[in-house]
Design an enzyme around this catalytic site. Structure first.
Site, PDB file in Angstrom:
ATOM      1  N   ASN A 220     -15.979   3.257  57.963  1.00 32.35           N
ATOM      2  CA  ASN A 220     -14.572   2.990  57.686  1.00 32.35           C
ATOM      3  C   ASN A 220     -14.351   2.969  56.181  1.00 32.35           C
ATOM      4  O   ASN A 220     -15.281   3.197  55.399  1.00 32.35           O
ATOM      5  CB  ASN A 220     -14.120   1.682  58.338  1.00 32.35           C
ATOM      6  CG  ASN A 220     -14.954   0.492  57.875  1.00 32.35           C
ATOM      7  OD1 ASN A 220     -14.924   0.106  56.709  1.00 32.35           O
ATOM      8  ND2 ASN A 220     -15.725  -0.090  58.799  1.00 32.35           N
ATOM      9  N   LYS A 299     -30.061  16.975  63.008  1.00 33.15           N
ATOM     10  CA  LYS A 299     -28.657  17.276  62.803  1.00 33.15           C
ATOM     11  C   LYS A 299     -28.114  18.086  63.973  1.00 33.15           C
ATOM     12  O   LYS A 299     -28.716  19.071  64.406  1.00 33.15           O
ATOM     13  CB  LYS A 299     -28.485  18.066  61.505  1.00 33.15           C
ATOM     14  CG  LYS A 299     -27.036  18.453  61.215  1.00 33.15           C
ATOM     15  CD  LYS A 299     -26.932  19.277  59.945  1.00 33.15           C
ATOM     16  CE  LYS A 299     -25.497  19.743  59.727  1.00 33.15           C
ATOM     17  NZ  LYS A 299     -25.352  20.570  58.511  1.00 33.15           N
ATOM     18  N   ASP A 318     -20.622  -8.883  67.983  1.00 31.55           N
ATOM     19  CA  ASP A 318     -19.579  -9.565  67.210  1.00 31.55           C
ATOM     20  C   ASP A 318     -20.259 -10.622  66.347  1.00 31.55           C
ATOM     21  O   ASP A 318     -20.592 -11.716  66.817  1.00 31.55           O
ATOM     22  CB  ASP A 318     -18.565 -10.200  68.158  1.00 31.55           C
ATOM     23  CG  ASP A 318     -17.337 -10.723  67.436  1.00 31.55           C
ATOM     24  OD1 ASP A 318     -17.493 -11.221  66.301  1.00 31.55           O
ATOM     25  OD2 ASP A 318     -16.235 -10.628  67.995  1.00 31.55           O
ATOM     26  N   ILE A 319     -20.477 -10.298  65.074  1.00 33.57           N
ATOM     27  CA  ILE A 319     -21.257 -11.175  64.199  1.00 33.57           C
ATOM     28  C   ILE A 319     -20.534 -12.493  63.961  1.00 33.57           C
ATOM     29  O   ILE A 319     -21.135 -13.573  64.034  1.00 33.57           O
ATOM     30  CB  ILE A 319     -21.567 -10.469  62.873  1.00 33.57           C
ATOM     31  CG1 ILE A 319     -22.395  -9.206  63.137  1.00 33.57           C
ATOM     32  CG2 ILE A 319     -22.298 -11.406  61.917  1.00 33.57           C
ATOM     33  CD1 ILE A 319     -22.629  -8.355  61.901  1.00 33.57           C
ATOM     34  N   LEU A 320     -19.236 -12.434  63.683  1.00 31.96           N
ATOM     35  CA  LEU A 320     -18.473 -13.657  63.428  1.00 31.96           C
ATOM     36  C   LEU A 320     -18.479 -14.565  64.648  1.00 31.96           C
ATOM     37  O   LEU A 320     -18.687 -15.783  64.531  1.00 31.96           O
ATOM     38  CB  LEU A 320     -17.043 -13.314  63.022  1.00 31.96           C
ATOM     39  CG  LEU A 320     -16.097 -14.500  62.795  1.00 31.96           C
ATOM     40  CD1 LEU A 320     -16.636 -15.435  61.717  1.00 31.96           C
ATOM     41  CD2 LEU A 320     -14.699 -13.999  62.432  1.00 31.96           C
ATOM     42  N   PHE A 338     -12.202 -12.465  58.448  1.00 31.71           N
ATOM     43  CA  PHE A 338     -11.190 -11.597  57.855  1.00 31.71           C
ATOM     44  C   PHE A 338     -10.615 -10.700  58.940  1.00 31.71           C
ATOM     45  O   PHE A 338     -11.334 -10.261  59.842  1.00 31.71           O
ATOM     46  CB  PHE A 338     -11.786 -10.737  56.740  1.00 31.71           C
ATOM     47  CG  PHE A 338     -11.633 -11.333  55.374  1.00 31.71           C
ATOM     48  CD1 PHE A 338     -10.789 -10.767  54.441  1.00 31.71           C
ATOM     49  CD2 PHE A 338     -12.339 -12.474  55.023  1.00 31.71           C
ATOM     50  CE1 PHE A 338     -10.638 -11.316  53.177  1.00 31.71           C
ATOM     51  CE2 PHE A 338     -12.210 -13.034  53.770  1.00 31.71           C
ATOM     52  CZ  PHE A 338     -11.342 -12.450  52.845  1.00 31.71           C
ATOM     53  N   LYS A 356     -12.060 -15.803  68.225  1.00 34.39           N
ATOM     54  CA  LYS A 356     -13.360 -16.054  67.591  1.00 34.39           C
ATOM     55  C   LYS A 356     -13.693 -17.546  67.529  1.00 34.39           C
ATOM     56  O   LYS A 356     -14.829 -17.917  67.241  1.00 34.39           O
ATOM     57  CB  LYS A 356     -13.371 -15.498  66.164  1.00 34.39           C
ATOM     58  CG  LYS A 356     -12.935 -14.039  66.049  1.00 34.39           C
ATOM     59  CD  LYS A 356     -13.990 -13.087  66.510  1.00 34.39           C
ATOM     60  CE  LYS A 356     -13.571 -11.649  66.195  1.00 34.39           C
ATOM     61  NZ  LYS A 356     -14.568 -10.660  66.609  1.00 34.39           N
TER      62      LYS A 356
END
Length: 425
Positions: A220, A299, A318-320, A338, A356
């Site tokens: 991203n 590739k 989901d780390i948080l 965030f 969360k």
């Protein structure tokens, strides 16, 4: 938008002792003035062999002081007048001989006399002494220098580190003076309030990269700038900081421990063992929600085909949420998430807060800030939503990070330290 000034309104005495690193002092002076400081330069006789007082006067806009008996001072006491009301004395470069003089309390020139006469805590506001050493690698490693450095530190001076590299003598090793931007960063930290002293912060920053094949992947537009600014601001506020960074090209803030990762799984593996050791977890990183279920060993070639390849996706952890669950079990770390949204910022940030199960979500409009140096934030908690800055106008990310750390310090004021943290200073 006005340019941020880290040292706005500060009065700094910049001392130069003899050494080839004096050539860096001109750039250092320029950066100090650019950061908003009023700078008075003092030079030893040795320093004048490497750079002229006229150069430093032109850059500072102030007469350069050279002589203990300077008749321009009404009371002929420049060593007293220089540091009364000054915010810091910064000596860069600080030679081995000059550090030895300080360690012994000698004062045979204006600069050493000024350092000795500065207020250091007896009846007046202390004037910090910051030293940026510069010398040959053998001189830096010599037992006498090590003793002298230890002594001036014990006497209250802040001795910055040195860099390794090629030296003017042709040798290679430790002893180079820090580069001017690093010295300015250290000075700002030395003069900053420390409301997070004794706290340990774990911060994630940047994007993750989820490989499809050896040359392609899913990522991203996150630049990592906000997370790195938070790491610097947290360190300035006195915290011990660990920064887990995705693939970004940003310099590590001074005094911050950095762990580089690439994928979401690597970030999880880095974060989870550290979470219990920290008081606060700030999940700034833009972690990819999905990754390819399998990685192609080579590739993926077009081979003239018009049909695009397809591949199955797996959901990333989901780390948080994982750290939040750990936090609810043991009461720490305090979790800050965030939310980078493209619309309905408060609504989506609040949904994330509830989903969360964290005490604070910081929302921002991602497409409007990715890669930029400025931003505005929305702090969402159980009580409501607060813009940061309060006027809602975008400002540079380091200023935002400092405002956020001040807010965080208030939120943590009633919370005990993590068992592995020290006592606040």
């Amino acid at each position: 938008m006005n340019q941020r000034q880290d040292l706005a309104g500060r009065r700094v005495v910049l001392g130069l002792s003899g050494g080839i690193a004096c050539y860096k002092s001109a750039e250092l002076l320029r950066l100090l003035v650019k950061a908003g400081a009023t700078v008075q330069v003092v030079m030893t006789a040795g320093a004048q062999r490497f750079i002229t007082p006229e150069t430093m006067q032109a850059l500072s806009g102030q007469p350069v002081l050279l002589d203990t008996w300077d008749a321009r001072e009404p009371n002929v006491m420049p060593h007293i007048n220089l540091t009364r009301g000054a915010d810091a004395v910064l000596v860069a470069p600080a030679s081995a001989d000059f550090i030895a003089r300080l360690a012994q309390g000698r004062a045979e020139d204006l600069l050493s006399l000024t350092c000795l006469a500065r207020p250091w805590g007896v009846g007046e506001q202390p004037c910090p002494l910051v030293l940026a050493p510069a010398m040959n690698r053998e001189m830096w490693a010599h037992p006498a220098t090590r003793r002298n450095v230890a002594q001036v530190q014990a006497d209250g001076a802040l001795v910055l580190g040195v860099e390794a590299g090629a030296q003017a003598c042709g040798e290679v090793g430790d002893g180079r003076m820090l580069e001017p931007p690093a010295i300015v960063e250290e000075l700002v930290a030395a003069l900053s309030p420390r409301p997070l002293a004794g706290r340990r912060l774990l911060i994630t920053a940047g994007p993750t990269f989820e490989a499809i094949d050896p040359v392609r992947g899913i990522t991203n537009l996150s630049s990592g700038k906000m997370g790195f600014a938070i790491a610097r601001a947290a360190r300035e506020a006195g915290a011990e900081v660990t920064l887990v960074a995705g693939p970004v090209h940003l310099d590590t803030p001074r005094g911050v421990r950095r762990i580089d990762v690439r994928s979401a799984l690597q970030m999880l593996e880095a974060v989870m063992p550290l979470a219990d050791e920290h008081d606060v977890f700030v999940a700034t990183a833009a972690v990819a929600d999905w990754r390819p279920a399998s990685l192609s060993a080579h590739k993926i070639k077009k081979d003239g085909k018009k049909i695009a390849p397809t591949f199955e996706l797996s959901e990333n952890p989901d780390i948080l949420a994982a750290v939040s669950a750990r936090s609810r079990e043991r009461g720490a770390p305090y979790c800050v998430g965030f939310a980078a949204e493209s619309e309905q910022l408060e609504r989506h940030a609040r949904e994330k807060l509830l989903r969360k199960r964290v005490p604070l979500i910081i929302g921002n409009l991602g497409p409007a800030t990715f890669g930029r140096d400025d931003n505005s934030l929305l702090l969402v908690d159980a009580q409501g939503a607060t813009p940061l800055p309060v006027d809602g106008q975008a400002t540079d990310k380091l200023t935002l990070a400092r405002l956020l750390m001040a807010d965080l310090a208030d939120r943590l004021a009633s919370r005990p330290l993590s068992p592995v943290s020290g006592t606040p200073e």
